[in-house]
Structure formats: C-alpha cells, structure tokens
Motif scaffolding. Structure first.
Motif, PDB file in Angstrom:
ATOM      1  N   GLN A 190       1.464  -0.922  -0.345  1.00 40.88           N
ATOM      2  CA  GLN A 190       0.247  -0.347  -0.251  1.00 40.88           C
ATOM      3  C   GLN A 190       0.443   1.191  -0.093  1.00 40.88           C
ATOM      4  O   GLN A 190       0.252   2.574  -0.023  1.00 40.88           O
ATOM      5  CB  GLN A 190      -0.827  -0.059   1.349  1.00 40.88           C
ATOM      6  N   CYS A 191       2.427   1.586  -0.012  1.00 40.41           N
ATOM      7  CA  CYS A 191       2.404   2.128   0.222  1.00 40.41           C
ATOM      8  C   CYS A 191       3.130   3.216  -1.306  1.00 40.41           C
ATOM      9  O   CYS A 191       2.850   2.316  -2.235  1.00 40.41           O
ATOM     10  CB  CYS A 191       4.704   1.567  -0.322  1.00 40.41           C
ATOM     11  N   PRO A 192       2.927   4.301  -1.313  1.00 41.99           N
ATOM     12  CA  PRO A 192       2.070   5.265  -2.307  1.00 41.99           C
ATOM     13  C   PRO A 192       3.363   5.263  -3.072  1.00 41.99           C
ATOM     14  O   PRO A 192       3.237   5.797  -4.287  1.00 41.99           O
ATOM     15  CB  PRO A 192       2.241   6.899  -1.577  1.00 41.99           C
ATOM     16  N   TYR A 193       4.731   5.032  -2.642  1.00 41.67           N
ATOM     17  CA  TYR A 193       5.719   4.383  -3.524  1.00 41.67           C
ATOM     18  C   TYR A 193       6.485   3.329  -4.290  1.00 41.67           C
ATOM     19  O   TYR A 193       7.303   3.081  -4.514  1.00 41.67           O
ATOM     20  CB  TYR A 193       7.330   5.416  -2.424  1.00 41.67           C
ATOM     21  N   SER A 194       5.459   2.359  -4.027  1.00 36.78           N
ATOM     22  CA  SER A 194       5.344   0.834  -4.210  1.00 36.78           C
ATOM     23  C   SER A 194       5.426   1.029  -6.500  1.00 36.78           C
ATOM     24  O   SER A 194       5.564  -0.212  -6.859  1.00 36.78           O
ATOM     25  CB  SER A 194       4.409   0.387  -4.014  1.00 36.78           C
ATOM     26  N   GLU A 195       4.473   2.158  -6.849  1.00 36.03           N
ATOM     27  CA  GLU A 195       5.010   1.713  -8.384  1.00 36.03           C
ATOM     28  C   GLU A 195       5.960   1.378  -9.091  1.00 36.03           C
ATOM     29  O   GLU A 195       6.633   2.027  -8.944  1.00 36.03           O
ATOM     30  CB  GLU A 195       3.647   3.289  -8.644  1.00 36.03           C
ATOM     31  N   ASN A 196       5.340   0.542 -10.046  1.00 34.62           N
ATOM     32  CA  ASN A 196       6.585   0.544 -10.865  1.00 34.62           C
ATOM     33  C   ASN A 196       7.148   1.436 -11.550  1.00 34.62           C
ATOM     34  O   ASN A 196       6.717   2.225 -12.914  1.00 34.62           O
ATOM     35  CB  ASN A 196       5.981  -0.690 -12.051  1.00 34.62           C
ATOM     36  N   GLU A 197       8.151   1.925 -11.901  1.00 30.81           N
ATOM     37  CA  GLU A 197       8.749   3.351 -12.217  1.00 30.81           C
ATOM     38  C   GLU A 197       9.891   3.155 -13.624  1.00 30.81           C
ATOM     39  O   GLU A 197       9.903   1.750 -14.167  1.00 30.81           O
ATOM     40  CB  GLU A 197       9.938   4.085 -11.622  1.00 30.81           C
ATOM     41  N   SER A 198       9.542   3.498 -14.995  1.00 29.53           N
ATOM     42  CA  SER A 198       9.863   2.799 -15.944  1.00 29.53           C
ATOM     43  C   SER A 198      11.381   3.013 -16.601  1.00 29.53           C
ATOM     44  O   SER A 198      12.294   4.318 -15.485  1.00 29.53           O
ATOM     45  CB  SER A 198       9.155   4.068 -16.894  1.00 29.53           C
ATOM     46  N   GLN A 199      12.116   2.796 -17.302  1.00 29.20           N
ATOM     47  CA  GLN A 199      13.536   3.016 -16.842  1.00 29.20           C
ATOM     48  C   GLN A 199      13.318   4.573 -17.153  1.00 29.20           C
ATOM     49  O   GLN A 199      15.079   5.391 -16.771  1.00 29.20           O
ATOM     50  CB  GLN A 199      13.855   2.317 -18.006  1.00 29.20           C
ATOM     51  N   ALA A 200      13.321   5.200 -18.383  1.00 33.05           N
ATOM     52  CA  ALA A 200      13.133   6.112 -18.845  1.00 33.05           C
ATOM     53  C   ALA A 200      13.283   7.228 -17.678  1.00 33.05           C
ATOM     54  O   ALA A 200      14.003   8.564 -17.495  1.00 33.05           O
ATOM     55  CB  ALA A 200      11.917   6.638 -19.715  1.00 33.05           C
ATOM     56  N   HIS A 201      12.536   7.211 -16.134  1.00 33.26           N
ATOM     57  CA  HIS A 201      12.188   7.842 -15.095  1.00 33.26           C
ATOM     58  C   HIS A 201      12.982   7.329 -14.807  1.00 33.26           C
ATOM     59  O   HIS A 201      13.286   8.885 -13.911  1.00 33.26           O
ATOM     60  CB  HIS A 201       9.884   7.581 -14.598  1.00 33.26           C
ATOM     61  N   LEU A 202      13.635   6.594 -14.515  1.00 34.66           N
ATOM     62  CA  LEU A 202      14.800   6.491 -13.191  1.00 34.66           C
ATOM     63  C   LEU A 202      16.229   7.524 -14.403  1.00 34.66           C
ATOM     64  O   LEU A 202      16.572   7.515 -13.128  1.00 34.66           O
ATOM     65  CB  LEU A 202      14.859   4.815 -12.922  1.00 34.66           C
ATOM     66  N   ALA A 203      16.340   7.214 -14.759  1.00 33.83           N
ATOM     67  CA  ALA A 203      17.174   7.643 -15.921  1.00 33.83           C
ATOM     68  C   ALA A 203      17.003   8.909 -15.713  1.00 33.83           C
ATOM     69  O   ALA A 203      18.068   9.631 -15.573  1.00 33.83           O
ATOM     70  CB  ALA A 203      17.332   7.112 -17.181  1.00 33.83           C
ATOM     71  N   GLY A 204      15.594   9.457 -15.828  1.00 33.10           N
ATOM     72  CA  GLY A 204      15.146  10.747 -16.023  1.00 33.10           C
ATOM     73  C   GLY A 204      16.005  11.866 -14.638  1.00 33.10           C
ATOM     74  O   GLY A 204      16.937  12.733 -15.068  1.00 33.10           O
ATOM     75  N   LYS A 205      15.614  11.107 -13.562  1.00 33.50           N
ATOM     76  CA  LYS A 205      15.980  11.484 -12.144  1.00 33.50           C
ATOM     77  C   LYS A 205      17.455  11.506 -11.707  1.00 33.50           C
ATOM     78  O   LYS A 205      17.630  12.603 -11.265  1.00 33.50           O
ATOM     79  CB  LYS A 205      15.477  10.928 -11.133  1.00 33.50           C
ATOM     80  N   MET A 206      18.262  10.740 -12.775  1.00 34.77           N
ATOM     81  CA  MET A 206      19.681  10.445 -12.002  1.00 34.77           C
ATOM     82  C   MET A 206      20.173  11.551 -12.765  1.00 34.77           C
ATOM     83  O   MET A 206      21.210  12.531 -12.464  1.00 34.77           O
ATOM     84  CB  MET A 206      20.019   8.981 -12.002  1.00 34.77           C
ATOM     85  N   LYS A 207      19.738  11.914 -14.391  1.00 37.23           N
ATOM     86  CA  LYS A 207      20.530  13.649 -14.783  1.00 37.23           C
ATOM     87  C   LYS A 207      19.911  14.875 -14.220  1.00 37.23           C
ATOM     88  O   LYS A 207      21.008  15.413 -14.303  1.00 37.23           O
ATOM     89  CB  LYS A 207      19.854  13.196 -15.980  1.00 37.23           C
ATOM     90  N   ILE A 208      19.147  14.404 -14.424  1.00 39.21           N
ATOM     91  CA  ILE A 208      18.056  15.867 -13.929  1.00 39.21           C
ATOM     92  C   ILE A 208      19.663  16.378 -12.327  1.00 39.21           C
ATOM     93  O   ILE A 208      19.906  17.198 -12.486  1.00 39.21           O
ATOM     94  CB  ILE A 208      17.121  16.062 -13.046  1.00 39.21           C
ATOM     95  N   LYS A 209      19.384  15.331 -11.220  1.00 44.50           N
ATOM     96  CA  LYS A 209      20.536  14.680 -10.209  1.00 44.50           C
ATOM     97  C   LYS A 209      21.734  15.523 -10.549  1.00 44.50           C
ATOM     98  O   LYS A 209      22.724  16.084 -10.276  1.00 44.50           O
ATOM     99  CB  LYS A 209      20.545  13.850  -9.708  1.00 44.50           C
ATOM    100  N   GLN A 210      22.719  14.576 -11.235  1.00 49.28           N
ATOM    101  CA  GLN A 210      23.982  15.162 -12.114  1.00 49.28           C
ATOM    102  C   GLN A 210      23.570  16.430 -12.456  1.00 49.28           C
ATOM    103  O   GLN A 210      25.220  17.635 -12.073  1.00 49.28           O
ATOM    104  CB  GLN A 210      24.392  14.183 -12.949  1.00 49.28           C
ATOM    105  N   ASP A 211      23.193  16.654 -12.830  1.00 53.09           N
ATOM    106  CA  ASP A 211      23.011  18.056 -14.071  1.00 53.09           C
ATOM    107  C   ASP A 211      22.649  19.342 -12.400  1.00 53.09           C
ATOM    108  O   ASP A 211      23.768  20.238 -12.893  1.00 53.09           O
ATOM    109  CB  ASP A 211      22.171  18.635 -14.782  1.00 53.09           C
ATOM    110  N   VAL A 212      22.585  18.885 -11.226  1.00 58.21           N
ATOM    111  CA  VAL A 212      22.528  19.958 -10.417  1.00 58.21           C
ATOM    112  C   VAL A 212      23.669  19.789 -10.139  1.00 58.21           C
ATOM    113  O   VAL A 212      23.996  21.014  -9.220  1.00 58.21           O
ATOM    114  CB  VAL A 212      20.097  20.048  -9.395  1.00 58.21           C
TER     115      VAL A 212
END
Length: 386
Positions: free
Chosen positions: A62-84
């Motif tokens: 029931q955790c709100p963060y248990s949804e399946n994330e796409s690889q595009a979403h995972l990669a995008g978050k990591m790249k945005i963090k690196q850019d910041v």
C-alpha cells in the motif's frame, strides 16, 4: 525507486558495491536488508546489463511509492540530479517529506527547490495537490516533463497542468529526455486563431537552460504577415462553420449566446478576432468566444455609457465563465486584466468607444456579418482586417 535504507542509512541503488550487496544478502538477521525509506517494508535490489539499478517492494504494498517506474523515469531523475550537482548544489534523490507524505524526485536543499520529473500521464488534480504540498516545505517547485510531452502539439488541458509564467518567456514548460540528451524549452505559448502554438529551444545542459531563463534580451512578440493572418483566420472560420453544420458542440455555447442577441457567431465582427487573432492561452475555450461574449454585452445591451464598476463586473464574470484554472499558477486575474485592457485599447483605437473619467462612452457599433460567405469574402479580399 533509487533510494533505500541499509543498516539505518540511506543508500542509492547504483552506489551499492558488490561487497555491501553480498553482505546484505548473506546477513542471517535480515534477508534482504534493504527497506523502503517511507513505509519501511522490505525492498529488493534489481539491476542488470539492460536496466538501471533500482529497488522494488518485495510484495504488493500500500506504500504510495511502490509503483513500477519506467527506465526512462529512473534515468531522467539520475541525470537531473547529476546536472544540478554539476552546478555546485547538492541534490537529494527521492527525498521524503514525511510531514506532507510526499516524495520529491529531486530536492535541492540549498535552493529549497523541488524538481519533479513527469514521464507518465497525470491528472490536473494530482499535479495541483502535489505542487501545493511541496510549497509547504519548499520555495520553488519545478516540473520537468518526459518525452511523451515533447511533441510540439499543445492543448489547453496540458497548459493548465504544466505551464508556468515568466515575464520574458510568457507561458512555458520544460521537457527532458535521457534518450536524446537535451532539455527542450517550450515558451511563448499563445493562441493564434483558435490554435495553441509555441516557440521551442533546445539546451544540452541544465546550466545553459537556466542561463537562458535568467538573462538575455526580452523575446520579441509574435507577429504574422497579412497573408499568414488571412490563412489562419480563414481556417478558424471554416472550423466554426463546419462544426455548426454538423451540429457539433465545440462552439455551441457561443452560438447559442449570439442567437439570444439575434446575432450569428460565425458572423462576429473582426474586432472579436483581435490583431492577428492571437492572445494568451488563458481560456478553456477559444479567446474568440471570450471576446464575442464581451462585445455582445458592451454594445448590444443598449448602453451609451459603461461605468468602471460595470466594466469590472463584466471582467470578473467573463473570467469565471471562460477562465482556465492553472495547477502551478495561483493567480490568473492579472492575465485577464491584461487581455481585457488590450481589448478596450483595440476598441478605442478603432473608434468604437472613448474613455472618460469614470468609465467608457460607446461611440459606434461593431459591424456584424450576415453570413459565413460574406465574412469569408471579406477576409479573402481585405487589405486590413481591422
């Protein structure tokens, strides 16, 4: 998700070493040793040659963060963090704000800025809820959209959900795709003869994008030549006529409103289209519907003089009837005031009214066309449309 708890500390999936992974798996006390930072349920590390390392809940949760994330979403978050981080600001992936029960994709503590990377469909209500929540704990909220939104096709509901406003850039939103590797800024979003359009510019780094947002000369206002304006107005006129003949519902409220005044919506005065038929994307219907509604009430109710109080009332009624609600812009009153002021200036310049100390004086009536064919011929042959 990319972050989990390991032995009481947060750890990023791609930073898990082989040694720590083996130690966690071989631990006799906790198999596995990774836990969700939000619900504290067990999660498992998943990785491979063709997918990004991430954590996943072991079972249906029931955790709100248990949804399946796409690889595009995972990669995008990591790249945005690196850019910041490359800009000199520490960034935190998947920061949990427990007091509002929300998890930011990227949080920049030094700037008190939340960055959400949105790849999947999301409702207006959910964007508004999340944005309002983040504003309780951060100064800024920035939504960056994935590739599915970077199409060059714009709709009013998309503007309502994602648009922000910049004094130089007008209404805008930002897209990013890890696959193509650049940020795309969609700005100066505007309505032109019933169609939403925008300028676009690509940036291969977040730094370049932010520099563009902060500096440079004001963007020139959109202008179209006479032939382009003629083509756009004819296209809009044909759409209205085609919809009317098919008894479509797109323009029905405005058609019915004009009928109550013994007018034809398709024959509305050219002043209703404004200069080049363009305007701010602040209407859930076309700007044409809003201007026709106001023209009818300014000129067909028999007034010779309209007070400032009555003008203010008409402005507010029109905003309630036609105004587009934004998920990320709190006040749309100022945009309606700008559009209303522009309409009054155009009416003054064309000799339809005159300003006085306490309101406006009506000088003459705008000319309505008797038929679709009559108006179409005018647009085809006129040297000037106003």
């Amino acid at each position: 998700m990319l972050i989990a708890e390991l032995n009481g500390r947060l750890i990023q999936a791609d930073e898990v070493s082989g040694k720590s992974k083996r130690a966690a798996e071989n631990s006799p006390f906790s198999k596995p040793a990774y836990h969700c930072p939000s619900c504290h349920e067990s999660v498992v590390l998943k990785h491979g040659q063709s997918r990004i390392a991430h954590f996943s809940h072991l079972s249906i949760s029931q955790c709100p963060y248990s949804e399946n994330e796409s690889q595009a979403h995972l990669a995008g978050k990591m790249k945005i963090k690196q850019d910041v981080t490359a800009l000199g600001h520490p960034a935190v992936l998947e920061h949990v704000f427990s007091n509002i029960n929300q998890r930011a994709d990227v949080y920049v503590p030094t700037l008190q800025t939340v960055i959400e990377y949105q790849c999947s469909p999301i409702s207006f209500a959910e964007i508004k809820r999340r944005t309002a929540g983040y504003h309780q704990v951060a100064r800024r909220v920035l939504w960056i959209l994935g590739a599915r939104y970077n199409t060059g096709t714009y709709h009013s509901d998309m503007v309502a959900r994602f648009a922000q406003y910049h004094c130089r850039l007008g209404f805008y939103f930002i897209c990013f795709s890890k696959e193509v590797g650049y940020y795309c800024l969609h700005y100066q979003i505007r309505e032109v003869a019933g169609k939403l359009t925008a300028d676009t510019q690509n940036f291969f780094s977040l730094k370049a994008l932010l520099q563009f947002l902060k500096s440079g000369e004001p963007t020139a206002k959109w202008r179209a030549n006479t032939n382009t304006t003629r083509r756009l107005l004819l296209h809009q006129l044909q759409n209205i006529q085609r919809s009317n003949l098919k008894r479509g519902r797109t323009w029905l409220p405005s058609v019915s409103d004009c009928y109550a005044f013994n007018r034809l919506f398709v024959g509305c005065p050219m002043i209703c289209h404004g200069h080049q038929g363009s305007g701010l994307p602040i209407f859930h219907q076309s700007i044409l519907c809003w201007r026709v509604w106001l023209i009818l009430r300014l000129f067909d109710d028999g007034y010779r003089f309209i007070s400032d109080d009555l003008l203010a009332g008409l402005l507010e009624l029109s905003r309630e009837k036609f105004g587009l609600e934004f998920a990320q812009i709190n006040d749309n009153h100022r945009f309606f005031k700008m559009a209303f002021k522009r309409l009054l200036i155009e009416l003054h310049d064309q000799g339809y009214l005159r300003h006085s100390v306490a309101g406006i004086q009506i000088l003459k009536q705008p000319v309505w066309f008797d038929s679709y064919d009559q108006k179409r011929w005018f647009i085809l042959t006129a040297d000037r449309f106003l």
